[in-house]
Design a protein around this motif. Structure first.
Motif, PDB file in Angstrom:
ATOM      1  N   ASP A  28       0.993  -1.330  -0.040  1.00 40.94           N
ATOM      2  CA  ASP A  28      -0.247  -0.091   0.055  1.00 40.94           C
ATOM      3  C   ASP A  28       0.886   0.949  -0.261  1.00 40.94           C
ATOM      4  O   ASP A  28       0.530   2.408  -0.558  1.00 40.94           O
ATOM      5  CB  ASP A  28      -0.670  -0.060   0.763  1.00 40.94           C
ATOM      6  CG  ASP A  28      -1.810  -0.983   1.058  1.00 40.94           C
ATOM      7  OD1 ASP A  28      -2.613  -1.781   0.496  1.00 40.94           O
ATOM      8  OD2 ASP A  28      -2.232  -1.565   2.327  1.00 40.94           O
ATOM      9  N   ALA A  63       0.948   4.170  -3.067  1.00 48.28           N
ATOM     10  CA  ALA A  63       1.097   5.720  -2.822  1.00 48.28           C
ATOM     11  C   ALA A  63       2.008   6.490  -2.671  1.00 48.28           C
ATOM     12  O   ALA A  63       2.164   7.403  -3.320  1.00 48.28           O
ATOM     13  CB  ALA A  63       0.723   5.832  -0.867  1.00 48.28           C
ATOM     14  N   ALA A 108      -6.235   7.929   0.914  1.00 52.52           N
ATOM     15  CA  ALA A 108      -5.262   8.675   0.344  1.00 52.52           C
ATOM     16  C   ALA A 108      -4.026   9.242   0.744  1.00 52.52           C
ATOM     17  O   ALA A 108      -3.606   9.654   1.699  1.00 52.52           O
ATOM     18  CB  ALA A 108      -5.723   9.877  -0.759  1.00 52.52           C
ATOM     19  N   CYS A 120      -6.765   4.731  -5.619  1.00 53.72           N
ATOM     20  CA  CYS A 120      -6.748   4.112  -3.795  1.00 53.72           C
ATOM     21  C   CYS A 120      -8.274   4.014  -2.941  1.00 53.72           C
ATOM     22  O   CYS A 120      -8.280   2.984  -2.815  1.00 53.72           O
ATOM     23  CB  CYS A 120      -6.048   5.540  -2.900  1.00 53.72           C
ATOM     24  SG  CYS A 120      -4.336   5.833  -3.680  1.00 53.72           S
ATOM     25  N   ILE A 172      -6.522   0.184  -0.551  1.00 55.22           N
ATOM     26  CA  ILE A 172      -5.350   1.358   0.519  1.00 55.22           C
ATOM     27  C   ILE A 172      -7.538   1.960   0.806  1.00 55.22           C
ATOM     28  O   ILE A 172      -7.454   1.750   2.248  1.00 55.22           O
ATOM     29  CB  ILE A 172      -5.331   2.704  -0.712  1.00 55.22           C
ATOM     30  CG1 ILE A 172      -3.635   1.769  -0.073  1.00 55.22           C
ATOM     31  CG2 ILE A 172      -5.168   3.711   0.458  1.00 55.22           C
ATOM     32  CD1 ILE A 172      -2.945   2.833  -1.465  1.00 55.22           C
TER      33      ILE A 172
END
Ligand SMILES: [Zn+2]
Length: 480
Positions: free
Chosen positions: A349, A353, A405, A419, A424
């Motif tokens: 994750d 990001a 996010a 996301c 996430i």
């Protein structure tokens, strides 16, 4: 610098008492609520992904609302559909008697934000909407909380009524305002909601009041070269209007936000335009400030029409009140956030990001799933409004944000869509369902907590006459 603290109502000592009152609540029941969310996790994530894929905009959320309402039905809730004159609004109830606790869910998407659930910008379907505010997560996370409470009620562990509100059109129109006007929240004891974000925290800063209106100008067409003296330009009036509004910017409080879109500004240069239309939003920290701005904007529109020798029409379409923060309630929610701890994102994750952060030119710090410490409310809310504001003047309303996010990436933009359609967002919605559910366990278990929340609400709303900004009748089903 003079600092105001308009929303600091409860002294610290009172907060401590509230916190101690909630401490006695059954820890076991909270564990059961968390277990219920875990049990329904796959279904909730599945619902969220479907709503994400439907990506339907304000008042057109036909498939999204049906999906969630049908699920409530299957789970044993009593579902009333098409409430407050909106086909995509519904209320799902379970249980009986007091307290009556509500949870707000949203599911509308934003136009033109279609995006794949990946780390680079790429549309899923050209020109289609996308969930750039994460409302697919918002609706299903809130629903997961309501379902956990329902499970505890069905097992005889909690007494009272739980209501899930399917509230359409948050992004424009403001479906909740119409539901408020129809009295759908009137008998609630407390209401809860949440919003996706890039931080995990209780919402103690509130949101701005907003009013939105349309200005139209009606002129007289003519050939722009052969006989322009016979024409009167609607676009000239529109330009006078925007000039007036933009000059006014210098003479408003720093908390004011004004923005507009020109919807009709003529078709071709060689025709004197007979029609022009502009859509404008005015915001300030309080509704009273917005009322003043609105009166000034009306005068500017009249003056613009006079100068251009055309007619004008000014139509208020709607608006939201500022959110009334309830600190006693937020403290209960904060305790439950702290109890659950940070959202546990995986290294994958975080990598996802960081890739998005690199792609948007933001420092690649990844996701911040930690629970932000309790902080005193800011004197004024940051820019932004929500129709939750109107609900908060009818019933004490508690709200939080959860990380869906990467930190600092643009909102109402593709990273949020990306996301929200993968792990996430899934983690955040499951996490939030747990926080909201355990907070509700406190409310169902401790009448004194509810009383403290309501006492603060009564104090803060003393002498306030709520009047929505919306026009008469149901909202118009217009595609904007
Ligand atoms: Zn939103």
């Amino acid at each position: 610098m003079k600092i105001r603290h308009p929303s600091v109502w409860l002294p610290a000592a009172a907060l401590l008492i509230v916190s101690q009152l909630t401490f006695g609540a059954s820890v076991k029941k909270k564990d059961e609520a968390v277990a219920s969310v875990e049990r329904h996790k796959a279904e909730l994530v599945g619902l969220s992904d479907q709503v994400w894929a439907f990506a339907e905009t304000a008042l057109l959320e036909t498939r999204s609302s049906k999906l969630l309402a049908d699920y409530c039905d299957q789970q044993g809730f009593t579902v009333e559909r098409g409430v407050a004159g909106m086909p995509t609004a519904f209320v799902a109830s379970y249980g009986e008697g007091r307290p009556i606790i509500g949870v707000l869910g949203e599911y509308d998407a934003l136009p033109g934000l279609s995006q794949k659930a990946q780390t680079s910008k790429e549309v899923l379907e050209a020109g289609a909407p996308g969930h750039g505010c994460g409302h697919n997560l918002l609706g299903t996370g809130a629903l997961g909380a309501a379902l956990a409470v329902k499970d505890l009620m069905a097992a005889g562990r909690l007494k009272g009524t739980i209501r899930f509100y399917g509230t359409p059109a948050e992004e424009s129109v403001g479906g909740k305002v119409y539901m408020v006007r129809d009295g759908l929240f009137r008998d609630l004891d407390v209401c809860l909601t949440w919003h996706p974000g890039d931080k995990t925290e209780v919402s103690v800063d509130g949101s701005q009041a907003i009013v939105e209106f349309i200005v139209e100008f009606y002129g007289k067409t003519a050939h722009a070269a052969s006989d322009p003296w016979n024409g009167r330009s609607a676009v000239a009036a529109l330009e006078f209007f925007t000039t007036g509004l933009n000059r006014m910017r210098e003479f408003v409080r720093p908390t004011v936000r004004m923005h507009y879109a020109i919807l009709n500004g003529g078709d071709v240069p060689n025709v004197v335009p007979a029609y022009a239309r502009l859509w404008c939003w005015l915001r300030d920290s309080k509704g009273a400030g917005v009322e003043q701005l609105l009166a000034r904007a009306r005068r500017i529109a009249e003056g613009a029409a006079t100068m251009a020798e055309v007619d004008s029409k000014f139509t208020v379409q709607g608006g939201d009140w500022e959110t009334l923060v309830n600190l006693a309630g937020e403290k209960v929610m904060y305790d439950n956030l702290a109890r659950l701890g940070p959202i546990q994102f995986t290294p994958e994750d975080q990598e996802f990001a960081k890739e998005i952060q690199k792609a948007t030119g933001v420092e690649p710090k990844g996701l911040d799933g930690s629970v932000r410490p309790w902080a005193a409310p800011k004197p004024d809310p940051e820019g932004g409004s929500t129709d939750v504001g109107d609900v908060s003047w009818i019933v004490p309303t508690l709200s939080m944000n959860a990380t869906t996010a990467p930190l600092d990436t643009p909102w109402h933009a593709w990273p949020v869509v990306a996301c929200g359609g993968m792990s996430i967002g899934h983690k955040a919605l499951v996490y939030t369902a747990k926080v909201l559910a355990t907070t509700m366990v406190d409310l169902f278990e401790n009448p004194k907590t509810v009383e403290a929340i309501q006492a603060e609400f009564r104090e803060k709303t003393k002498g306030v006459v709520y009047k929505p900004f919306i026009p008469d009748g149901p909202p118009a089903l217009v595609k904007r």
